[in-house]
Write a protein that holds these residues in place. Structure first.
Motif, PDB file in Angstrom:
ATOM      1  N   ARG A 116       0.815  -1.211   0.000  1.00 48.14           N
ATOM      2  CA  ARG A 116       0.000   0.000   0.000  1.00 48.14           C
ATOM      3  C   ARG A 116       0.853   1.267   0.000  1.00 48.14           C
ATOM      4  O   ARG A 116       0.579   2.183  -0.781  1.00 48.14           O
ATOM      5  N   PRO A 117       1.916   1.361   0.832  1.00 46.71           N
ATOM      6  CA  PRO A 117       2.750   2.567   0.777  1.00 46.71           C
ATOM      7  C   PRO A 117       3.383   2.785  -0.594  1.00 46.71           C
ATOM      8  O   PRO A 117       3.469   3.916  -1.069  1.00 46.71           O
ATOM      9  N   ALA A 118       3.819   1.689  -1.249  1.00 46.23           N
ATOM     10  CA  ALA A 118       4.438   1.825  -2.566  1.00 46.23           C
ATOM     11  C   ALA A 118       3.424   2.321  -3.591  1.00 46.23           C
ATOM     12  O   ALA A 118       3.720   3.196  -4.422  1.00 46.23           O
ATOM     13  N   ALA A 169       1.060   9.557  -5.509  1.00 43.25           N
ATOM     14  CA  ALA A 169       1.527  10.880  -5.087  1.00 43.25           C
ATOM     15  C   ALA A 169       2.556  11.431  -6.064  1.00 43.25           C
ATOM     16  O   ALA A 169       2.566  12.636  -6.374  1.00 43.25           O
ATOM     17  N   LEU A 170       3.430  10.558  -6.557  1.00 47.82           N
ATOM     18  CA  LEU A 170       4.406  10.988  -7.557  1.00 47.82           C
ATOM     19  C   LEU A 170       3.702  11.459  -8.823  1.00 47.82           C
ATOM     20  O   LEU A 170       4.081  12.486  -9.408  1.00 47.82           O
ATOM     21  N   ALA A 171       2.678  10.735  -9.239  1.00 41.48           N
ATOM     22  CA  ALA A 171       1.916  11.142 -10.422  1.00 41.48           C
ATOM     23  C   ALA A 171       1.289  12.516 -10.218  1.00 41.48           C
ATOM     24  O   ALA A 171       1.333  13.378 -11.104  1.00 41.48           O
ATOM     25  N   PHE A 172       0.703  12.718  -9.038  1.00 38.25           N
ATOM     26  CA  PHE A 172       0.085  14.009  -8.718  1.00 38.25           C
ATOM     27  C   PHE A 172       1.123  15.127  -8.811  1.00 38.25           C
ATOM     28  O   PHE A 172       0.840  16.215  -9.335  1.00 38.25           O
ATOM     29  N   THR A 173       2.332  14.851  -8.351  1.00 35.71           N
ATOM     30  CA  THR A 173       3.404  15.857  -8.396  1.00 35.71           C
ATOM     31  C   THR A 173       3.870  16.108  -9.819  1.00 35.71           C
ATOM     32  O   THR A 173       4.096  17.259 -10.216  1.00 35.71           O
ATOM     33  N   LEU A 174       3.997  15.044 -10.610  1.00 30.79           N
ATOM     34  CA  LEU A 174       4.441  15.206 -11.994  1.00 30.79           C
ATOM     35  C   LEU A 174       3.409  15.978 -12.819  1.00 30.79           C
ATOM     36  O   LEU A 174       3.773  16.769 -13.698  1.00 30.79           O
TER      37      LEU A 174
END
Length: 376
Positions: free
Chosen positions: A241-243, A249-254
Protein backbone atom coordinates in the motif's frame (compact mmCIF):
# COMPACT_ATOMS: atom_id res chain seq x y z
CA UNK A 1 -11.16 4.38 -16.92
CA UNK A 2 -14.21 6.57 -17.55
CA UNK A 3 -13.89 7.92 -14.01
CA UNK A 4 -10.32 9.04 -14.70
CA UNK A 5 -11.54 10.78 -17.83
CA UNK A 6 -14.27 12.50 -15.81
CA UNK A 7 -11.82 13.75 -13.19
CA UNK A 8 -9.53 15.01 -15.95
CA UNK A 9 -12.42 16.84 -17.63
CA UNK A 10 -13.36 18.52 -14.35
CA UNK A 11 -9.71 19.56 -13.96
CA UNK A 12 -9.87 21.24 -17.37
CA UNK A 13 -12.98 23.16 -16.26
CA UNK A 14 -11.17 24.36 -13.13
CA UNK A 15 -8.14 25.20 -15.27
CA UNK A 16 -10.17 27.53 -17.47
CA UNK A 17 -11.84 29.17 -14.49
CA UNK A 18 -8.38 29.77 -13.03
CA UNK A 19 -7.00 31.16 -16.31
CA UNK A 20 -9.83 33.67 -16.50
CA UNK A 21 -8.13 35.82 -13.88
CA UNK A 22 -4.84 37.71 -14.42
CA UNK A 23 -3.33 36.26 -11.22
CA UNK A 24 -3.11 32.90 -12.97
CA UNK A 25 -0.52 34.07 -15.49
CA UNK A 26 0.92 37.36 -14.28
CA UNK A 27 4.63 37.39 -13.22
CA UNK A 28 5.25 36.85 -9.51
CA UNK A 29 8.23 37.80 -7.37
CA UNK A 30 8.72 34.51 -5.55
CA UNK A 31 11.34 36.07 -3.27
CA UNK A 32 8.64 38.25 -1.71
CA UNK A 33 7.02 36.91 1.46
CA UNK A 34 3.55 38.40 0.75
CA UNK A 35 3.42 36.38 -2.47
CA UNK A 36 3.54 33.16 -0.45
CA UNK A 37 0.64 34.33 1.68
CA UNK A 38 -1.58 34.28 -1.41
CA UNK A 39 -3.26 30.87 -2.10
CA UNK A 40 -2.94 31.52 -5.83
CA UNK A 41 0.83 31.09 -5.52
CA UNK A 42 0.36 27.53 -4.35
CA UNK A 43 -1.99 26.78 -7.23
CA UNK A 44 0.81 27.86 -9.54
CA UNK A 45 3.97 26.65 -7.80
CA UNK A 46 3.14 23.55 -5.76
CA UNK A 47 1.65 20.08 -6.43
CA UNK A 48 -1.76 21.75 -5.96
CA UNK A 49 -1.25 22.99 -9.51
CA UNK A 50 -2.54 19.57 -10.60
CA UNK A 51 -6.04 20.64 -9.54
CA UNK A 52 -6.07 23.39 -12.17
CA UNK A 53 -3.76 21.79 -14.74
CA UNK A 54 -5.27 21.69 -18.21
CA UNK A 55 -2.44 20.31 -20.35
CA UNK A 56 -1.66 17.36 -18.03
CA UNK A 57 -5.34 16.40 -18.09
CA UNK A 58 -5.33 16.38 -21.89
CA UNK A 59 -2.23 14.18 -22.00
CA UNK A 60 -4.07 11.81 -19.67
CA UNK A 61 -7.01 11.91 -22.14
CA UNK A 62 -4.66 10.90 -24.96
CA UNK A 63 -3.14 8.00 -23.02
CA UNK A 64 -6.58 6.81 -21.95
CA UNK A 65 -7.84 6.98 -25.54
CA UNK A 66 -4.92 4.91 -26.74
CA UNK A 67 -5.56 2.38 -23.97
CA UNK A 68 -9.28 1.98 -24.68
CA UNK A 69 -8.94 1.94 -28.48
CA UNK A 70 -6.23 -0.73 -28.34
CA UNK A 71 -8.13 -3.20 -26.15
CA UNK A 72 -9.83 -5.05 -29.07
CA UNK A 73 -6.51 -5.35 -30.89
CA UNK A 74 -4.75 -6.53 -27.74
CA UNK A 75 -7.43 -9.21 -27.33
CA UNK A 76 -6.77 -10.42 -30.88
CA UNK A 77 -10.19 -9.51 -32.21
CA UNK A 78 -10.73 -8.53 -35.83
CA UNK A 79 -11.93 -4.95 -36.15
CA UNK A 80 -13.72 -3.82 -39.35
CA UNK A 81 -11.68 -0.77 -40.30
CA UNK A 82 -14.45 1.09 -42.11
CA UNK A 83 -16.86 0.42 -39.27
CA UNK A 84 -14.24 1.56 -36.78
CA UNK A 85 -13.81 4.84 -38.66
CA UNK A 86 -17.56 5.42 -38.87
CA UNK A 87 -18.03 4.84 -35.15
CA UNK A 88 -15.03 6.99 -34.29
CA UNK A 89 -16.24 9.82 -36.53
CA UNK A 90 -19.72 9.77 -35.02
CA UNK A 91 -18.28 9.58 -31.50
CA UNK A 92 -15.93 12.53 -31.88
CA UNK A 93 -17.18 14.76 -34.65
CA UNK A 94 -20.94 15.03 -34.17
CA UNK A 95 -20.79 16.22 -30.53
CA UNK A 96 -17.90 18.50 -31.51
CA UNK A 97 -19.95 20.05 -34.33
CA UNK A 98 -22.89 20.63 -31.97
CA UNK A 99 -20.54 22.30 -29.47
CA UNK A 100 -19.27 24.66 -32.19
CA UNK A 101 -22.84 25.64 -33.06
CA UNK A 102 -23.55 26.14 -29.35
CA UNK A 103 -20.44 28.31 -28.95
CA UNK A 104 -21.31 30.34 -32.06
CA UNK A 105 -24.79 31.03 -30.69
CA UNK A 106 -23.48 32.19 -27.30
CA UNK A 107 -20.70 34.24 -28.90
CA UNK A 108 -23.20 36.05 -31.11
CA UNK A 109 -25.31 36.90 -28.03
CA UNK A 110 -22.43 38.04 -25.80
CA UNK A 111 -20.90 41.52 -25.50
CA UNK A 112 -17.88 41.98 -27.76
CA UNK A 113 -14.41 43.34 -27.04
CA UNK A 114 -11.97 42.80 -24.17
CA UNK A 115 -13.32 42.56 -20.64
CA UNK A 116 -11.33 44.84 -18.37
CA UNK A 117 -9.92 43.08 -15.33
CA UNK A 118 -9.78 39.62 -16.90
CA UNK A 119 -6.68 37.85 -18.22
CA UNK A 120 -5.06 38.04 -21.63
CA UNK A 121 -5.93 34.38 -22.06
CA UNK A 122 -9.61 35.20 -21.64
CA UNK A 123 -9.53 38.25 -23.92
CA UNK A 124 -7.18 37.06 -26.66
CA UNK A 125 -7.80 33.32 -27.02
CA UNK A 126 -11.56 33.25 -27.57
CA UNK A 127 -14.37 35.18 -29.25
CA UNK A 128 -12.10 37.76 -30.85
CA UNK A 129 -13.72 37.56 -34.31
CA UNK A 130 -17.30 38.21 -35.44
CA UNK A 131 -19.38 35.09 -35.97
CA UNK A 132 -20.18 34.25 -39.57
CA UNK A 133 -21.04 31.15 -41.58
CA UNK A 134 -17.55 31.07 -43.08
CA UNK A 135 -16.02 31.39 -39.61
CA UNK A 136 -18.09 28.47 -38.31
CA UNK A 137 -17.20 26.37 -41.36
CA UNK A 138 -13.51 27.03 -40.78
CA UNK A 139 -13.88 25.56 -37.29
CA UNK A 140 -15.78 22.53 -38.56
CA UNK A 141 -12.92 21.70 -40.95
CA UNK A 142 -10.74 20.98 -37.89
CA UNK A 143 -7.60 22.55 -39.34
CA UNK A 144 -6.15 23.12 -35.88
CA UNK A 145 -4.82 26.64 -36.50
CA UNK A 146 -5.39 29.32 -33.83
CA UNK A 147 -7.72 31.35 -36.05
CA UNK A 148 -9.98 28.33 -36.58
CA UNK A 149 -10.34 27.54 -32.88
CA UNK A 150 -11.57 30.93 -31.66
CA UNK A 151 -15.12 29.84 -30.88
CA UNK A 152 -14.19 26.96 -28.56
CA UNK A 153 -10.45 26.53 -28.19
CA UNK A 154 -10.71 23.24 -26.28
CA UNK A 155 -11.13 21.75 -29.75
CA UNK A 156 -7.35 21.76 -30.26
CA UNK A 157 -7.10 18.34 -28.64
CA UNK A 158 -9.97 16.94 -30.69
CA UNK A 159 -8.17 17.88 -33.89
CA UNK A 160 -5.29 15.63 -32.88
CA UNK A 161 -7.59 12.91 -31.58
CA UNK A 162 -9.44 12.78 -34.90
CA UNK A 163 -6.25 12.67 -36.97
CA UNK A 164 -4.63 10.00 -34.83
CA UNK A 165 -7.85 7.97 -34.83
CA UNK A 166 -7.55 7.63 -38.61
CA UNK A 167 -4.26 5.76 -38.29
CA UNK A 168 -4.70 4.24 -34.85
CA UNK A 169 -5.28 0.67 -36.09
CA UNK A 170 -1.85 0.83 -37.74
CA UNK A 171 -0.35 2.17 -34.50
CA UNK A 172 -1.84 -0.74 -32.55
CA UNK A 173 -0.70 -3.32 -35.09
CA UNK A 174 2.82 -1.90 -35.13
CA UNK A 175 3.00 -2.12 -31.34
CA UNK A 176 1.74 -5.72 -31.33
CA UNK A 177 3.94 -6.99 -34.16
CA UNK A 178 7.13 -5.03 -33.39
CA UNK A 179 7.20 -4.78 -29.62
CA UNK A 180 10.89 -3.97 -29.33
CA UNK A 181 11.04 -1.13 -31.83
CA UNK A 182 7.53 0.33 -31.93
CA UNK A 183 7.48 2.50 -28.82
CA UNK A 184 11.07 3.76 -29.36
CA UNK A 185 10.02 4.65 -32.91
CA UNK A 186 7.14 6.77 -31.65
CA UNK A 187 9.51 8.44 -29.20
CA UNK A 188 11.83 9.31 -32.10
CA UNK A 189 8.87 10.78 -33.99
CA UNK A 190 8.09 12.86 -30.91
CA UNK A 191 11.72 13.99 -30.68
CA UNK A 192 12.04 14.95 -34.36
CA UNK A 193 8.67 16.74 -34.49
CA UNK A 194 9.46 18.65 -31.30
CA UNK A 195 12.86 19.70 -32.66
CA UNK A 196 11.31 20.95 -35.91
CA UNK A 197 8.72 22.98 -33.99
CA UNK A 198 11.37 24.58 -31.77
CA UNK A 199 14.03 25.21 -34.42
CA UNK A 200 12.06 26.05 -37.57
CA UNK A 201 8.95 27.74 -36.12
CA UNK A 202 6.64 26.45 -38.90
CA UNK A 203 3.45 28.09 -40.13
CA UNK A 204 0.27 27.41 -38.09
CA UNK A 205 -1.06 24.52 -40.20
CA UNK A 206 2.30 22.76 -40.38
CA UNK A 207 2.72 23.34 -36.65
CA UNK A 208 -0.64 21.70 -36.03
CA UNK A 209 0.32 18.66 -38.10
CA UNK A 210 3.64 18.38 -36.25
CA UNK A 211 1.78 18.60 -32.95
CA UNK A 212 -0.29 15.62 -34.08
CA UNK A 213 2.95 13.69 -34.62
CA UNK A 214 4.05 14.72 -31.11
CA UNK A 215 0.86 13.55 -29.45
CA UNK A 216 0.86 10.22 -31.28
CA UNK A 217 3.42 9.07 -28.71
CA UNK A 218 0.86 9.31 -25.90
CA UNK A 219 -1.73 7.28 -27.80
CA UNK A 220 0.99 4.69 -28.40
CA UNK A 221 1.84 4.63 -24.69
CA UNK A 222 -1.80 3.97 -23.85
CA UNK A 223 -2.00 1.26 -26.51
CA UNK A 224 1.11 -0.42 -25.13
CA UNK A 225 -0.49 -0.43 -21.68
CA UNK A 226 -3.55 -2.16 -23.14
CA UNK A 227 -1.33 -4.79 -24.75
CA UNK A 228 0.49 -5.38 -21.44
CA UNK A 229 -2.62 -4.96 -19.27
CA UNK A 230 -2.48 -8.36 -17.58
CA UNK A 231 1.20 -7.99 -16.76
CA UNK A 232 0.62 -4.49 -15.35
CA UNK A 233 -2.25 -5.71 -13.18
CA UNK A 234 -0.13 -8.55 -11.85
CA UNK A 235 2.80 -6.28 -10.97
CA UNK A 236 0.64 -3.64 -9.30
CA UNK A 237 -1.26 -6.25 -7.29
CA UNK A 238 2.01 -7.21 -5.58
CA UNK A 239 2.86 -3.66 -4.52
CA UNK A 240 2.48 -2.72 -0.88
CA UNK A 241 0.00 0.00 0.00
CA UNK A 242 2.75 2.57 0.78
CA UNK A 243 4.44 1.82 -2.57
CA UNK A 244 1.20 2.19 -4.48
CA UNK A 245 0.16 5.46 -2.89
CA UNK A 246 3.69 6.77 -3.24
CA UNK A 247 3.32 6.15 -6.97
CA UNK A 248 -0.01 7.99 -7.05
CA UNK A 249 1.53 10.88 -5.09
CA UNK A 250 4.41 10.99 -7.56
CA UNK A 251 1.92 11.14 -10.42
CA UNK A 252 0.09 14.01 -8.72
CA UNK A 253 3.40 15.86 -8.40
CA UNK A 254 4.44 15.21 -11.99
CA UNK A 255 1.09 16.50 -13.24
CA UNK A 256 1.93 19.76 -11.44
CA UNK A 257 5.06 20.44 -13.52
CA UNK A 258 4.55 23.77 -15.38
CA UNK A 259 3.72 23.09 -19.05
CA UNK A 260 6.37 25.46 -20.40
CA UNK A 261 9.29 23.39 -19.11
CA UNK A 262 11.14 21.25 -21.70
CA UNK A 263 9.91 17.67 -21.58
CA UNK A 264 6.99 18.49 -19.30
CA UNK A 265 4.56 16.51 -21.44
CA UNK A 266 6.75 13.42 -21.15
CA UNK A 267 6.43 13.74 -17.38
CA UNK A 268 2.65 14.03 -17.79
CA UNK A 269 2.80 10.83 -19.84
CA UNK A 270 4.72 9.08 -17.07
CA UNK A 271 2.20 10.34 -14.51
CA UNK A 272 -0.62 9.00 -16.69
CA UNK A 273 1.04 5.58 -16.77
CA UNK A 274 1.26 5.54 -12.97
CA UNK A 275 -2.38 6.54 -12.49
CA UNK A 276 -3.77 4.10 -15.06
CA UNK A 277 -1.62 1.28 -13.65
CA UNK A 278 -2.95 2.00 -10.16
CA UNK A 279 -6.52 1.97 -11.49
CA UNK A 280 -5.90 -1.36 -13.21
CA UNK A 281 -4.15 -3.26 -10.46
CA UNK A 282 -5.27 -1.95 -7.08
CA UNK A 283 -8.68 -2.84 -5.71
CA UNK A 284 -8.90 0.11 -3.30
CA UNK A 285 -8.02 2.65 -5.97
CA UNK A 286 -10.36 1.03 -8.48
CA UNK A 287 -13.18 0.95 -5.92
CA UNK A 288 -12.75 4.66 -5.25
CA UNK A 289 -13.02 5.34 -8.98
CA UNK A 290 -16.18 3.22 -9.16
CA UNK A 291 -18.05 5.60 -6.86
CA UNK A 292 -21.36 6.64 -8.43
CA UNK A 293 -20.28 10.28 -8.61
CA UNK A 294 -17.04 9.44 -10.40
CA UNK A 295 -18.87 7.12 -12.79
CA UNK A 296 -21.42 9.82 -13.62
CA UNK A 297 -18.66 12.35 -14.15
CA UNK A 298 -16.96 9.89 -16.46
CA UNK A 299 -20.09 9.39 -18.55
CA UNK A 300 -20.56 13.10 -19.18
CA UNK A 301 -16.82 13.87 -19.45
CA UNK A 302 -16.76 14.48 -23.21
CA UNK A 303 -19.73 16.85 -23.08
CA UNK A 304 -18.27 18.50 -19.99
CA UNK A 305 -15.07 19.11 -21.94
CA UNK A 306 -16.90 20.38 -25.04
CA UNK A 307 -19.52 22.69 -23.56
CA UNK A 308 -18.01 24.26 -20.45
CA UNK A 309 -15.86 26.97 -22.05
CA UNK A 310 -18.59 28.73 -24.08
CA UNK A 311 -20.70 28.93 -20.91
CA UNK A 312 -17.80 30.40 -18.92
CA UNK A 313 -17.05 32.95 -21.65
CA UNK A 314 -20.69 33.95 -21.96
CA UNK A 315 -21.29 34.44 -18.24
CA UNK A 316 -18.08 36.35 -17.58
CA UNK A 317 -18.63 38.61 -20.57
CA UNK A 318 -22.13 39.49 -19.39
CA UNK A 319 -21.71 39.70 -15.65
CA UNK A 320 -18.07 40.40 -14.72
CA UNK A 321 -17.91 43.77 -12.98
CA UNK A 322 -21.61 43.61 -12.13
CA UNK A 323 -21.63 40.45 -9.99
CA UNK A 324 -18.99 39.10 -7.62
CA UNK A 325 -16.70 36.65 -9.51
CA UNK A 326 -17.37 33.90 -6.97
CA UNK A 327 -21.08 34.05 -7.80
CA UNK A 328 -20.31 33.87 -11.51
CA UNK A 329 -18.18 30.78 -10.92
CA UNK A 330 -20.90 29.10 -8.84
CA UNK A 331 -23.51 29.95 -11.48
CA UNK A 332 -21.24 28.66 -14.24
CA UNK A 333 -20.73 25.31 -12.51
CA UNK A 334 -24.44 25.09 -11.75
CA UNK A 335 -25.16 25.49 -15.47
CA UNK A 336 -22.24 23.53 -16.92
CA UNK A 337 -23.03 20.25 -15.17
CA UNK A 338 -26.69 19.99 -16.27
CA UNK A 339 -25.79 21.14 -19.79
CA UNK A 340 -23.11 18.45 -20.00
CA UNK A 341 -25.55 15.81 -18.73
CA UNK A 342 -28.16 16.95 -21.25
CA UNK A 343 -25.63 16.99 -24.09
CA UNK A 344 -24.54 13.47 -23.17
CA UNK A 345 -28.12 12.22 -23.30
CA UNK A 346 -29.29 14.19 -26.34
CA UNK A 347 -26.11 14.39 -28.45
CA UNK A 348 -23.53 11.83 -27.40
CA UNK A 349 -25.81 8.82 -26.94
CA UNK A 350 -27.60 9.32 -30.29
CA UNK A 351 -24.23 9.86 -31.98
CA UNK A 352 -22.84 6.62 -30.60
CA UNK A 353 -26.04 4.79 -31.55
CA UNK A 354 -25.81 6.16 -35.08
CA UNK A 355 -22.20 5.07 -35.31
CA UNK A 356 -23.03 1.52 -34.22
CA UNK A 357 -25.93 1.28 -36.68
CA UNK A 358 -23.91 2.58 -39.60
CA UNK A 359 -21.06 0.25 -38.68
CA UNK A 360 -23.42 -2.73 -38.51
CA UNK A 361 -24.65 -1.95 -42.02
CA UNK A 362 -21.15 -2.55 -43.36
CA UNK A 363 -20.15 -6.01 -44.45
CA UNK A 364 -18.29 -7.76 -41.64
CA UNK A 365 -15.81 -9.05 -44.23
CA UNK A 366 -14.94 -5.59 -45.56
CA UNK A 367 -12.03 -3.54 -44.34
CA UNK A 368 -11.05 -5.66 -41.35
CA UNK A 369 -8.07 -4.87 -39.19
CA UNK A 370 -6.59 -8.06 -37.75
CA UNK A 371 -4.07 -8.26 -34.96
CA UNK A 372 -1.92 -10.62 -37.09
CA UNK A 373 -2.18 -8.71 -40.33
CA UNK A 374 -3.02 -5.34 -41.74
CA UNK A 375 -5.93 -3.44 -43.16
CA UNK A 376 -7.68 -5.58 -45.75
Amino acid sequence: MDSLRGIAALTVVLHHIFLTFPQAIMPLDLSSLPVWLDPVTYLRYSPLRTIVGGRPAVILFFVLSGFVLALPFAAGRSVPYTGYLVKRFCRIYIPFAVSIAFAALLASLAPTGPVQGLSEWFNLKSWTEPVSFRFILAHLLMLGTPSTMDLNNVMWSLVHEMRISLIFPLIALFLIRSRRVALPSFFMIWLVATAIIILLRPDPLTRSLLDTAVYTLFFAIGAQMAIDKDRIMEVVSYLSRPALWSGVALAFTLFAVPPGLPGAELLYGLASILVIAAALGNNAFRTALEHDGCQWLGRISYSLYLFHLPILLFLFRWFYGEVHPALIIVAALAIIMPVAALAYKCVEVPSMTLGRRLSAMLSPETGKVRHTGGIT
